[in-house]
Design a protein around this motif. Structure first.
Motif, mmCIF file in Angstrom:
data_model
loop_
_atom_site.group_PDB
_atom_site.id
_atom_site.type_symbol
_atom_site.label_atom_id
_atom_site.label_comp_id
_atom_site.label_asym_id
_atom_site.label_seq_id
_atom_site.Cartn_x
_atom_site.Cartn_y
_atom_site.Cartn_z
ATOM 1 N N SER A 192 0.848 -1.196 0.000
ATOM 2 C CA SER A 192 0.000 0.000 0.000
ATOM 3 C C SER A 192 0.877 1.237 0.000
ATOM 4 O O SER A 192 2.071 1.177 0.334
ATOM 5 N N ALA A 193 0.277 2.363 -0.361
ATOM 6 C CA ALA A 193 1.009 3.627 -0.312
ATOM 7 C C ALA A 193 1.390 3.963 1.123
ATOM 8 O O ALA A 193 2.483 4.491 1.387
ATOM 9 N N GLU A 194 0.498 3.630 2.066
ATOM 10 C CA GLU A 194 0.777 3.909 3.475
ATOM 11 C C GLU A 194 2.003 3.143 3.954
ATOM 12 O O GLU A 194 2.852 3.680 4.684
ATOM 13 N N ALA A 195 2.111 1.886 3.528
ATOM 14 C CA ALA A 195 3.262 1.079 3.919
ATOM 15 C C ALA A 195 4.552 1.635 3.320
ATOM 16 O O ALA A 195 5.606 1.621 3.968
ATOM 17 N N ALA A 196 4.467 2.130 2.092
ATOM 18 C CA ALA A 196 5.647 2.715 1.458
ATOM 19 C C ALA A 196 6.098 3.971 2.194
ATOM 20 O O ALA A 196 7.283 4.137 2.495
ATOM 21 N N TYR A 197 5.145 4.851 2.484
ATOM 22 C CA TYR A 197 5.491 6.078 3.206
ATOM 23 C C TYR A 197 6.059 5.772 4.584
ATOM 24 O O TYR A 197 7.026 6.401 5.034
ATOM 25 N N ALA A 198 5.484 4.786 5.248
ATOM 26 C CA ALA A 198 5.945 4.428 6.589
ATOM 27 C C ALA A 198 7.379 3.910 6.556
ATOM 28 O O ALA A 198 8.119 4.061 7.546
ATOM 29 N N PRO A 253 0.337 8.540 -8.252
ATOM 30 C CA PRO A 253 -0.955 7.855 -8.427
ATOM 31 C C PRO A 253 -0.954 6.805 -9.527
ATOM 32 O O PRO A 253 -1.604 5.765 -9.391
ATOM 33 N N ASP A 254 -0.235 7.049 -10.629
ATOM 34 C CA ASP A 254 -0.218 6.093 -11.737
ATOM 35 C C ASP A 254 0.603 4.843 -11.432
ATOM 36 O O ASP A 254 0.594 3.888 -12.220
ATOM 37 N N ASP A 255 1.314 4.856 -10.316
ATOM 38 C CA ASP A 255 2.140 3.704 -9.935
ATOM 39 C C ASP A 255 1.425 2.787 -8.946
ATOM 40 O O ASP A 255 2.003 1.793 -8.492
ATOM 41 N N ILE A 256 0.177 3.104 -8.635
ATOM 42 C CA ILE A 256 -0.599 2.331 -7.674
ATOM 43 C C ILE A 256 -1.706 1.580 -8.405
ATOM 44 O O ILE A 256 -2.461 2.166 -9.185
ATOM 45 N N CYS A 257 -1.805 0.283 -8.180
ATOM 46 C CA CYS A 257 -2.864 -0.519 -8.798
ATOM 47 C C CYS A 257 -4.214 -0.074 -8.246
ATOM 48 O O CYS A 257 -4.420 -0.073 -7.030
ATOM 49 N N PRO A 258 -5.155 0.334 -9.096
ATOM 50 C CA PRO A 258 -6.449 0.831 -8.614
ATOM 51 C C PRO A 258 -7.307 -0.237 -7.943
ATOM 52 O O PRO A 258 -8.208 0.095 -7.184
ATOM 53 N N LEU A 259 -7.040 -1.519 -8.219
ATOM 54 C CA LEU A 259 -7.843 -2.586 -7.618
ATOM 55 C C LEU A 259 -7.292 -3.042 -6.277
ATOM 56 O O LEU A 259 -8.035 -3.183 -5.309
ATOM 57 N N SER A 260 -5.987 -3.296 -6.222
ATOM 58 C CA SER A 260 -5.380 -3.844 -5.014
ATOM 59 C C SER A 260 -4.790 -2.790 -4.092
ATOM 60 O O SER A 260 -4.610 -3.032 -2.898
ATOM 61 N N GLY A 261 -4.458 -1.617 -4.649
ATOM 62 C CA GLY A 261 -3.772 -0.597 -3.860
ATOM 63 C C GLY A 261 -2.281 -0.845 -3.750
ATOM 64 O O GLY A 261 -1.569 -0.090 -3.088
ATOM 65 N N PHE A 262 -1.774 -1.904 -4.427
ATOM 66 C CA PHE A 262 -0.350 -2.217 -4.368
ATOM 67 C C PHE A 262 0.460 -1.148 -5.100
ATOM 68 O O PHE A 262 0.063 -0.670 -6.160
ATOM 69 N N VAL A 263 1.607 -0.810 -4.543
ATOM 70 C CA VAL A 263 2.541 0.119 -5.184
ATOM 71 C C VAL A 263 3.479 -0.685 -6.083
ATOM 72 O O VAL A 263 4.121 -1.629 -5.629
ATOM 73 N N GLU A 274 -0.697 -1.200 -12.351
ATOM 74 C CA GLU A 274 -0.508 0.253 -12.378
ATOM 75 C C GLU A 274 -0.483 0.778 -13.810
ATOM 76 O O GLU A 274 0.034 0.113 -14.721
ATOM 77 N N ARG A 275 -1.036 1.960 -14.012
ATOM 78 C CA ARG A 275 -1.117 2.553 -15.353
ATOM 79 C C ARG A 275 0.266 2.869 -15.917
ATOM 80 O O ARG A 275 0.431 2.944 -17.140
ATOM 81 N N SER A 276 1.255 3.071 -15.076
ATOM 82 C CA SER A 276 2.585 3.456 -15.540
ATOM 83 C C SER A 276 3.380 2.270 -16.088
ATOM 84 O O SER A 276 4.432 2.462 -16.700
ATOM 85 N N PHE A 277 2.881 1.051 -15.905
ATOM 86 C CA PHE A 277 3.645 -0.128 -16.309
ATOM 87 C C PHE A 277 3.724 -0.235 -17.825
ATOM 88 O O PHE A 277 2.712 -0.186 -18.520
#
Length: 215
Positions: A33-39, A47-57, A177-180
């Motif tokens: 998740s984005a939260e786990a990455a920031y932590a 935003p384009d690096d995050i999967c919209p379904l799973s929230g995975f970075v 992710e859209r950036s892939f």
């Protein structure tokens, strides 16, 4: 990266900067998740690096398992200390330094990706059908419905492909992710969502054929 992680775990007495990884794209670690990455102190994503379904970075583009841990160390994420036996060199343009690294190397491990290995397909006339997979560079074997495509990019009826370098890139209901920009390779994908895509098309063909015969 996986090969480097294995060598660093070995009993080989490696000195400072004994291993060098030459890479073209930025090295991306996976986060749930984005939260786990920031932590963890990792902020190199949008935003384009995050999967919209799973929230995975970096769901598709990222390193995982031991390779991920090595990436995190070498990037110094979260205060991690890079391994002094390992160094990174990002390729770019007329890279004389990369040439010098290769010239001085005792061993070079080529990890340049995959090309599709397409089995020959023949038309009713017995002639081999030219496939997109036979083109130079980084060709695709299949389209976004996993249908094998010919040299003109047209799908061949009833021919489907799956596996390493097939070229399918998850999108829409499959997430990612859209950036892939690469090719998605993974047993989980093939055995689940991507495999289901092929099964659904085969079942649709089975339903449609009796209807045509009745007509």
């Amino acid at each position: 990266m996986a090969a480097a992680a294995l060598l660093l775990k070995s009993d080989i007495p490696l000195g400072a900067a004994a291993l060098t990884l030459l890479h073209r794209a930025p090295l991306r670690p996976f986060y749930p998740s984005a939260e786990a990455a920031y932590a963890d102190g990792f902020t190199d994503f949008g935003p384009d690096d995050i999967c919209p379904l799973s929230g995975f970075v970096y769901r598709l583009a990222a390193f995982r398992l031991e390779a991920r841990e090595l990436v995190l160390r070498m990037l110094g994420i979260g205060g991690r200390a890079p391994d002094p036996r390992f160094r990174l060199h990002r390729l770019g343009g007329d890279d004389a330094a990369a040439g010098a690294i290769l010239d001085a190397a005792d061993i070079v491990i080529g990890a340049l990706g995959y090309r599709p290995h397409a089995l020959p397909l023949f038309g009713v006339d017995g002639e081999v059908i030219a496939l997109a997979a036979h083109a130079p560079g980084r060709p695709r074997l299949v389209d976004q419905q996993c249908r094998v495509i010919d040299a003109a990019g047209q799908p061949l009826p009833g021919a489907y492909g799956i596996g390493l370098a097939a070229g399918f890139v998850p999108e829409g209901r499959l997430g990612g992710e859209r950036s892939f920009k690469g090719k998605a390779n993974g047993l989980w994908l093939w055995q689940n969502d991507v495999g289901q895509c092929i099964v659904e098309q085969l079942l649709d063909r089975e339903v449609a054929q009796p209807a045509r015969k009745a007509a």
